[in-house]
Design a protein around this motif. Structure first.
Motif, PDB file in Angstrom:
ATOM      1  N   UNK A   1      35.054  42.579  29.659  1.00 18.33           N
ATOM      2  CA  UNK A   1      33.867  43.312  29.220  1.00 18.33           C
ATOM      3  C   UNK A   1      33.242  42.738  27.954  1.00 18.33           C
ATOM      4  N   UNK A   2      34.020  41.935  27.207  1.00 19.41           N
ATOM      5  CA  UNK A   2      33.515  41.336  25.968  1.00 19.41           C
ATOM      6  C   UNK A   2      33.024  39.911  26.184  1.00 19.41           C
ATOM      7  N   UNK A   3      32.933  39.482  27.432  1.00 19.79           N
ATOM      8  CA  UNK A   3      32.533  38.123  27.818  1.00 19.79           C
ATOM      9  C   UNK A   3      33.540  37.067  27.370  1.00 19.79           C
ATOM     10  N   UNK A   4      34.769  37.469  27.214  1.00 23.45           N
ATOM     11  CA  UNK A   4      35.834  36.519  26.904  1.00 23.45           C
ATOM     12  C   UNK A   4      36.413  36.006  28.217  1.00 23.45           C
ATOM     13  N   UNK A   5      36.459  34.702  28.424  1.00 23.60           N
ATOM     14  CA  UNK A   5      36.985  34.170  29.691  1.00 23.60           C
ATOM     15  C   UNK A   5      38.477  34.451  29.860  1.00 23.60           C
ATOM     16  N   UNK A   6      38.831  35.050  30.984  1.00 26.84           N
ATOM     17  CA  UNK A   6      40.236  35.362  31.259  1.00 26.84           C
ATOM     18  C   UNK A   6      40.739  34.626  32.497  1.00 26.84           C
ATOM     19  N   UNK A   7      39.837  33.905  33.148  1.00 24.78           N
ATOM     20  CA  UNK A   7      40.245  33.184  34.348  1.00 24.78           C
ATOM     21  C   UNK A   7      39.112  32.369  34.924  1.00 24.78           C
ATOM     22  N   UNK A   8      39.449  31.595  35.944  1.00 24.90           N
ATOM     23  CA  UNK A   8      38.454  30.856  36.706  1.00 24.90           C
ATOM     24  C   UNK A   8      38.852  30.902  38.172  1.00 24.90           C
ATOM     25  N   UNK A   9      37.851  30.964  39.045  1.00 26.46           N
ATOM     26  CA  UNK A   9      38.131  30.956  40.475  1.00 26.46           C
ATOM     27  C   UNK A   9      37.329  29.838  41.116  1.00 26.46           C
ATOM     28  N   UNK A  10      38.003  29.038  41.933  1.00 32.09           N
ATOM     29  CA  UNK A  10      37.385  27.866  42.555  1.00 32.09           C
ATOM     30  C   UNK A  10      37.170  28.131  44.038  1.00 32.09           C
ATOM     31  N   UNK A  11      36.147  27.523  44.589  1.00 33.43           N
ATOM     32  CA  UNK A  11      35.837  27.738  46.005  1.00 33.43           C
ATOM     33  C   UNK A  11      36.988  27.306  46.905  1.00 33.43           C
ATOM     34  N   UNK A  12      37.758  26.308  46.464  1.00 34.61           N
ATOM     35  CA  UNK A  12      38.908  25.869  47.257  1.00 34.61           C
ATOM     36  C   UNK A  12      39.946  26.981  47.401  1.00 34.61           C
ATOM     37  N   UNK A  13      40.107  27.798  46.354  1.00 35.72           N
ATOM     38  CA  UNK A  13      41.056  28.913  46.420  1.00 35.72           C
ATOM     39  C   UNK A  13      40.604  29.949  47.448  1.00 35.72           C
TER      40      UNK A  13
END
Length: 339
Positions: free
Chosen positions: A310-322
């Motif tokens: 909610x604070x715009x802090x990055x907590x992850x990334x998701x890739x199209x391959x996943x």
């Protein structure tokens, strides 16, 4: 010989068409029988606190199993009970709060009839799906669903064909009427089909597929490009998040950004991450559906999304391959999911 072959082919085609016509007519006739009695049966099952126990032998038993499967997947707990197994101990599964459906074309199937006194002793209401309203089973049942047909598709009027099709259609009508009266949703359906495409579309969340923790590539706006490239390549996501002094996401640098940078700039290492990044990258929340992430990637022609809090802090990334690896594909995105 060719004329004979053509004649044989025409005969086969006509046989196939005749079977479809007979069975289609048998199903069409059922529409007239969806009446107050059908409503009472639906109401009885809805008010029951138990399961729907369905029994039948032979072809009727096969149809019973299919109706059970349909009911179980659409919100009505059901169980198939083989008549032979029933009299050898399996009657113990039947409780007075259940509802029993007996299926028999003739209505005089001995294996089914000998269960009726026991069902009555237990106190369960009995519904029959029969093709003969004057049969013993029809007379002994509390409710009767008429699945009689004018003729079987079999030329000798012997092999159950149109009759089994009609019974299956009546079972489907019953299951779907129950589904709608229970307000059973596609989300409910997905819950019972977690391994299927619908389950993946409606249950699988971004959080379950995203890369998180130390595996998320993150650099500061002031990070030199040499360190930025090392961060990107070591995390193997083809991109890195760029954050400000508060740790909030302000940009992203992707493989594509690097390729374009190399084409127009000779001294790449003289730059900082903040000078190269794409500002305001596309993001998603961890509790969003994975299929929504796929939809965004395809809409914007990108291969990854940054997962933020909610604070715009990055907590992850998701890739199209996943997403593809998880079994999701663009063909599974329908209008309902988009809404």
């Amino acid at each position: 010989m060719e004329k004979e072959q053509v004649s044989v082919e025409k005969d086969v085609i006509e046989i196939g068409k005749r079977v479809i016509r007979i069975e289609a007519s048998a199903v069409a006739e059922l529409e007239k029988r969806i009446d107050e009695n059908f409503v009472k049966v639906v109401d009885l099952i809805l008010k029951s606190s138990g399961r729907v126990i369905i029994t039948g032998v032979g072809k009727s038993g096969i149809i019973a199993r299919k109706i059970v499967a349909t009911m179980n997947s659409t919100g009505t707990p059901a169980l198939y009970l083989h008549p032979a197994d029933a009299i050898h101990g399996d009657l113990g599964v039947v409780r007075k709060e259940d509802v029993v459906i007996c299926i028999s074309k003739s209505g005089d199937t001995v294996e089914v009839l000998r269960l009726i006194p026991i069902f009555k002793r237990i106190g369960v209401p009995i519904i029959s799906m029969v093709g003969n309203l004057n049969s013993q089973l029809a007379r002994l049942s509390d409710y009767v669903l008429n699945v009689a047909v004018k003729e079987e598709a079999c030329p000798y009027n012997l092999a159950p064909t149109a009759s089994t099709t009609a019974t299956l259609a009546m079972g489907d009508a019953l299951a779907i009427a129950l589904l709608e009266k229970r307000n059973f949703t596609k989300e409910n359906f997905a819950l019972f089909h977690p391994g299927g495409n619908l389950g993946k579309r409606l249950l699988l969340k971004v959080e379950e597929l995203m890369v998180s923790g130390k595996e998320v590539p993150i650099v500061h706006t002031s990070t030199p490009m040499k360190e930025t490239i090392i961060e990107m390549t070591s995390k193997r996501l083809g991109a890195t998040c760029v954050v400000d002094d508060d740790g909030k996401l302000v940009g992203i640098i992707t493989d594509g950004d690097l390729r374009r940078l190399l084409q127009r700039t000779e001294n790449v290492f003289a730059l900082k991450a903040g000078e190269v990044m794409t500002k305001n990258p596309k993001t998603i929340k961890k509790d969003a559906l994975a299929v929504t992430a796929l939809q965004q990637m395809e809409t914007y022609n990108i291969t990854q999304l940054v997962v933020i809090d909610d604070e715009r802090i990055p907590i992850g990334m998701i890739h199209i391959h996943d997403l593809v690896k998880a079994g999701l594909s663009s063909s599974e995105i329908d209008n309902e999911v988009e809404q």
